[in-house]
Motif scaffolding. Structure first.
Motif, PDB file in Angstrom:
ATOM      1  N   ARG A  10      -5.086  29.491 -12.733  1.00  0.00           N
ATOM      2  CA  ARG A  10      -4.784  28.631 -11.767  1.00  0.00           C
ATOM      3  C   ARG A  10      -3.465  27.478 -12.146  1.00  0.00           C
ATOM      4  O   ARG A  10      -2.791  27.067 -11.412  1.00  0.00           O
ATOM      5  N   LYS A  14       1.303  25.374 -16.927  1.00  0.00           N
ATOM      6  CA  LYS A  14       1.299  23.928 -16.880  1.00  0.00           C
ATOM      7  C   LYS A  14       0.871  22.940 -18.098  1.00  0.00           C
ATOM      8  O   LYS A  14       0.352  23.663 -18.939  1.00  0.00           O
ATOM      9  N   ASP A  97       3.037  18.437 -16.429  1.00  0.00           N
ATOM     10  CA  ASP A  97       2.968  18.731 -14.730  1.00  0.00           C
ATOM     11  C   ASP A  97       1.952  17.748 -14.414  1.00  0.00           C
ATOM     12  O   ASP A  97       1.738  17.820 -13.142  1.00  0.00           O
ATOM     13  N   SER A 240      -3.811  21.816  -9.155  1.00  0.00           N
ATOM     14  CA  SER A 240      -3.101  23.281  -8.974  1.00  0.00           C
ATOM     15  C   SER A 240      -2.239  23.160  -7.845  1.00  0.00           C
ATOM     16  O   SER A 240      -2.487  22.265  -6.980  1.00  0.00           O
ATOM     17  N   ASP A 241      -1.676  24.474  -7.734  1.00  0.00           N
ATOM     18  CA  ASP A 241      -0.525  24.556  -6.617  1.00  0.00           C
ATOM     19  C   ASP A 241      -1.580  24.660  -5.088  1.00  0.00           C
ATOM     20  O   ASP A 241      -0.961  24.677  -4.091  1.00  0.00           O
ATOM     21  N   GLU A 242      -2.665  25.001  -5.195  1.00  0.00           N
ATOM     22  CA  GLU A 242      -3.558  25.289  -4.059  1.00  0.00           C
ATOM     23  C   GLU A 242      -3.592  23.897  -3.292  1.00  0.00           C
ATOM     24  O   GLU A 242      -3.484  24.045  -1.961  1.00  0.00           O
ATOM     25  N   ARG A 244      -1.239  21.701  -2.892  1.00  0.00           N
ATOM     26  CA  ARG A 244       0.386  21.393  -2.839  1.00  0.00           C
ATOM     27  C   ARG A 244       0.507  20.586  -1.700  1.00  0.00           C
ATOM     28  O   ARG A 244       1.647  19.851  -1.606  1.00  0.00           O
TER      29      ARG A 244
END
Length: 272
Positions: A10, A14, A97, A240-242, A244
Motif C-alpha cells: 500500500r 513512498k 512522502d 496511503s492513497d486510500e 486521498r
C-alpha cells in the motif's frame, strides 16, 4: 503483542519519517509499531529517535523482516535537528512522502503545582516538534507532488484526563493538523491526527496494575484491549492513497471510549 496482518504494497515507493520510533529492548511502542507497519507496506522508513540505539533496534527489526529502514538520532524539539532529519532522508531516497509526528512526554502537571519550565518542556516535545518537523517536511513533500502528515495526539486532548500540559499540548496537535490541511492542501499535502486511547504498549504494561487494566477494558464499548498495532493500522491508512480524500480529521483509536457518556461507561464496567 502479535504483529498484524500485512496487506502488502500500500505504500510501495513512498518514503517516510517516524519520530519517536525507538523503544526499550524488544518492546513495542506506538512509534516502533508505526515504523514497522509502514515498512511492511513498502515504505522506506527513517526511524528517528533521541536515543540512537533504540532507533537502530527498530530499523534492525524492520530489516530482519525484509523491510527498508535506517536510524537517525535527533532532538526534534530543536529546529536544526529537524532540518537535518528531513535533509538526510531526502538525500538517501530522493523524496519524502509521509511524516509521522509521534514524539510525546506526559509528566503530571496541575495548576496548583504549576511548573513553568516543565510546561514549556512538554509543549516543546509534544507540539513544537511537530511544528518544526512539518516546517521542513512540507517543502520536500511539495517538491515531490504532495504527501501525508499524521500527528499522533491522544484522547487526553479530547477529554480531560487530569494532566494539564499533556492534554493541552495534544489538543493543539489536532488544530495544527487542520491548519496544515487548510494551508497546503492545494500543494497535495494532507494532514490528519490520530488520537490513541486506552491502548496497551510495552511501556504502559509495566506501569499499570492488573485491576486498572481490566477496568480500562471494560469501559470500552468493544470490551477488548487495543494495542500499538491498532494505532499503526490507522496511521498506515491515513498515509496511503486510500485516504486521498481525507484531510484535517481527528481519528480516535480508542475502542469507542470517547463516543460514550459517563453513565454508559459505568454500566459497561458494572456489566463486565
Amino acid at each position: 503483542m502479535p504483529e498484524p496482518t500485512r496487506y502488502g504494497g500500500r505504500l510501495e515507493g513512498k518514503v517516510a519519517i517516524v519520530t519517536g520510533a525507538g523503544a526499550e529492548g524488544e518492546g513495542i511502542g506506538i512509534g516502533r509499531a508505526i515504523a514497522t507497519v509502514l515498512a511492511g507496506e513498502g515504505a522506506r522508513v527513517c526511524c528517528a529517535d533521541l536515543d540512537l540505539a533504540r532507533a537502530q533496534a527498530t530499523a534492525e527489526r524492520i530489516g530482519r523482516t525484509g523491510g527498508a529502514a535506517f536510524a537517525v538520532a535527533g532532538d526534534v524539539s530543536q529546529a536544526g535537528d529537524c532540518e537535518r532529519l528531513v535533509a538526510e532522508t531526502v538525500s538517501r531516497h530522493g523524496r519524502l512522502d509521509v511524516l509521522v509526528n509521534n514524539v510525546g512526554i506526559s509528566p503530571p502537571t496541575r495548576l496548583d503545582s504549576f511548573d513553568e519550565a516543565l510546561w514549556s518542556r512538554v509543549f516543546d516535545v509534544n507540539l513544537k516538534s511537530a511544528v518544526l518537523m512539518s516546517r521542513y517536511a512540507v517543502p520536500a513533500m511539495t517538491a515531490g507532488g504532495g504527501g501525508a502528515i499524521i500527528n499522533i495526539s491522544s484522547i487526553a486532548g479530547m477529554r480531560a484526563h487530569g494532566s494539564l500540559a499533556y492534554g493541552a499540548s495534544k489538543a493543539a496537535m489536532a488544530q495544527l493538523s487542520r491548519e496544515i490541511a487548510a494551508a497546503y492542501g492545494r500543494a497535495g499535502i494532507r494532514a490528519n491526527t490520530v488520537a490513541p486511547g486506552h491502548v496497551m504498549t510495552s511501556h504502559v504494561e509495566h506501569l499499570m496494575a492488573a485491576e486498572m487494566r481490566e477496568t480500562r477494558r471494560k469501559v470500552g464499548p468493544l470490551g477488548i484491549e487495543g494495542d500499538a498495532w491498532d494505532v499503526a493500522a490507522a496511521v498506515t491508512f491515513l498515509a496511503s492513497d486510500e485516504a486521498r480524500f481525507i484531510t484535517g480529521v481527528e481519528l480516535p483509536v480508542d475502542g469507542g471510549v470517547t463516543a460514550i457518556a459517563p453513565l454508559a461507561a459505568h454500566g459497561l464496567i458494572m456489566g463486565g
